[in-house]
Write a protein that holds these residues in place. Structure first.
Motif, short mmCIF file in Angstrom:
data_model
loop_
_atom_site.label_atom_id
_atom_site.label_comp_id
_atom_site.label_asym_id
_atom_site.label_seq_id
_atom_site.Cartn_x
_atom_site.Cartn_y
_atom_site.Cartn_z
N ARG A 185 18.31 -120.78 -5.97
CA ARG A 185 18.23 -119.75 -4.94
C ARG A 185 19.63 -119.33 -4.49
O ARG A 185 19.89 -118.15 -4.26
CB ARG A 185 17.43 -120.27 -3.75
N PHE A 186 20.53 -120.29 -4.40
CA PHE A 186 21.88 -120.00 -3.91
C PHE A 186 22.68 -119.15 -4.90
O PHE A 186 23.37 -118.21 -4.52
CB PHE A 186 22.61 -121.32 -3.62
N TYR A 200 29.43 -114.26 0.21
CA TYR A 200 28.42 -115.14 0.78
C TYR A 200 27.68 -114.41 1.89
O TYR A 200 28.27 -113.94 2.86
CB TYR A 200 29.07 -116.42 1.33
N THR A 237 21.02 -114.58 4.42
CA THR A 237 20.13 -115.17 3.41
C THR A 237 20.59 -116.54 2.95
O THR A 237 19.82 -117.28 2.34
CB THR A 237 20.04 -114.24 2.18
N ARG A 256 22.88 -117.07 0.66
CA ARG A 256 23.03 -117.01 -0.80
C ARG A 256 24.36 -116.40 -1.18
O ARG A 256 24.94 -115.59 -0.44
CB ARG A 256 21.91 -116.15 -1.42
N GLU A 281 26.09 -113.73 -3.42
CA GLU A 281 25.63 -112.49 -4.03
C GLU A 281 26.73 -111.88 -4.90
O GLU A 281 27.90 -111.87 -4.51
CB GLU A 281 25.20 -111.50 -2.94
#
Length: 491
Positions: free
Chosen positions: A85-86, A158, A162, A164, A166
């Protein structure tokens, strides 16, 4: 031991096993492509026979590599969902390109090569194996770009909302400075493995046929020069590629020191920093304390570690103690659970990192030494039959394969406790809902399955090695073949 430790063990087992086949696939595909081109160019039967023989060994290896590679994709969702997910936004692009472009080239054109004998024009047919090789190299590039992000994150932002990472610059991910040196290092290591496989197999068959020829077996006499030529080609590839591995490895070490200084300190078990002007030594043998807090070097080379790390025999090298304090201040004091590491204090497993680094170098040098000896013993048409050459033929392909495995173990263990350096620790990336029992069950299933696949691989590989190259039969022209004949391929 908890679920995180077991998940790491499972990923390590499946990844190391898979990578036993990867360098053979890359290296052997290139050599088979050259053999095939030589057949089309010269029309000498020996090149045709070598192409078919080593092409068969390549195909066996490719099939096992394909099967074990698919399992790697499952790992991310099974045991490493938080990690997926990250970094999913980052990893998705290069892995998608790898599957849609590189793997497409490999699988489609390998099929054309296997079934194309006598069905498509010879020059086009020879080109198909070259395209397969290009596909394997491209596949390695995109996968290594994802791994290089784990070593040195670039081209991302970052998202605080979320939680995460990106993707902001796909080109930056593909041209990561870690990637630009890791890629040639890995590819050259693969050529070293491919050359060693050809050298070892051909050396064994050359010796066997030479001994048979003494019993006045005409077919054995005819095959000796062919296997000698293949052994010398394999030895030359191993030696030249080994030199390239050493050069790129030296550059890689300096970049590694720049982006992950703790890994270089752990590779030497260097606890105390060495200031500029003193020169940090490289130990050939070190004995560590039971508590792992310091090490005593028994055999060391003055200034060599400084050169490996900085390019200067008197360069400064940071030690584990200083770096541990820096990391604790930079990451541990932030309160961010993704980068907090209490268990290891940001120090990797020192014995594993230390010894895999040396084993990687040692087995690589041993493989290059065997190649040099083979070139010397087979010079000017000589055909050596010493008994120890059998064991040299067995060791030749195994040593660089082990060197690749040791290198990757060093790379991944030395990065710990990070799964993405500076952004996420390994403990933060494991799936939160996975229990020890579930990991143990899947690990047991994979281990048993891989054990069975290993038996199949080894039996098939050794069977066709013992059989040797098939006698020469003039291949059919496309115009001579029945178009309605079924496509048949079996081992």
């Amino acid at each position: 031991m908890d679920a995180t430790d077991l998940a790491r063990w499972q990923f390590a087992i499946t990844t190391v096993y898979h990578f036993l086949f990867v360098p053979i696939t890359i290296g052997l595909s290139g050599i088979v492509a050259v053999f095939h081109v030589q057949w089309v160019r010269t029309r000498k039967p020996e090149w045709f026979r070598l192409t078919k023989f080593f092409g068969r060994l390549f195909t066996i290896n490719f099939a096992l590599g394909l099967v074990t590679g698919i399992v790697q994709e499952f790992q991310f969702g099974m045991n490493w969902s938080d990690y997926s997910r990250f970094v999913g936004d980052i990893f998705g692009a290069p892995l998608a390109v790898e599957a849609l472009l590189a793997f497409f080239l490999e699988s489609v054109f390998l099929g054309l090569w296997i079934f194309g004998w006598g069905r498509i024009p010879e020059k086009l047919h020879a080109a198909t194996m070259g395209i397969v090789h290009i596909g394997t190299v491209l596949s390695a590039y995109f996968i290594l770009s994802a791994n290089s992000f784990m070593q040195h994150p670039v081209g991302y932002t970052y998202n605080q909302v979320t939680g995460r990472a990106e993707l902001t610059d796909f080109l930056a991910v593909l041209t990561n400075k870690v990637q630009l040196i890791t890629f040639p290092h890995v590819i050259l290591a693969a050529y070293m493995v491919g050359g060693a496989v050809v050298m070892g197999v051909a050396l064994h068959l050359m010796r066997r046929e030479a001994l048979r020829s003494r019993a006045l077996e005409p077919e054995a006499v005819a095959d000796v020069p062919m296997y000698r030529k293949a052994a010398r080609i394999g030895a030359a590839v191993t030696l030249v590629a080994g030199l390239g591995v050493a050069i790129t490895g030296d550059i890689q070490g300096k970049i590694m020191t720049e982006v992950q200084p703790m890994k270089m300190a752990a590779a030497e078990a260097l606890y105390e920093s060495v200031p500029a002007g003193e020169g940090a030594p490289f130990s050939v043998l070190t004995v560590g304390s039971l508590d792992g807090q310091h090490a005593n070097a028994l055999i060391e080379i003055p200034g060599l570690l400084s050169f490996l790390a900085t390019g200067d025999f008197n360069g400064a090298v940071q030690g584990i103690v200083e770096l541990k304090e820096q990391y604790a201040q930079a990451y541990g004091a932030t309160g961010n659970p993704l980068v907090a590491d209490v268990a290891t204090n940001y120090v990797p497993n020192i014995p594993t990192t230390y010894w895999t680094f040396r084993l990687m170098i040692g087995v690589g040098i041993a493989a290059a030494a065997i190649a040099l000896v083979v070139l010397w013993l087979t010079r000017h048409g000589r055909t050596p039959t010493h008994r120890w050459l059998f064991w040299a033929a067995v060791a030749a392909p195994l040593l660089p394969v082990l060197g690749n495995s040791f290198g990757w173990i060093f790379t991944e263990v030395g990065r710990q406790p990070w799964i993405v350096f500076g952004l996420m620790t390994t403990s933060a990336g494991v799936s939160p809902g996975v229990s020890m029992g579930e990991v143990i069950t899947s690990m047991a299933v994979f281990t048993l399955l891989y054990g069975a696949l290993a038996v199949v691989e080894i039996k098939l590989f050794l069977h066709y090695v013992r059989r040797g190259a098939d006698p020469f039969e003039q291949p059919q022209e496309p115009s001579e073949r029945d178009e309605d004949a079924p496509l048949v391929f079996a081992y």
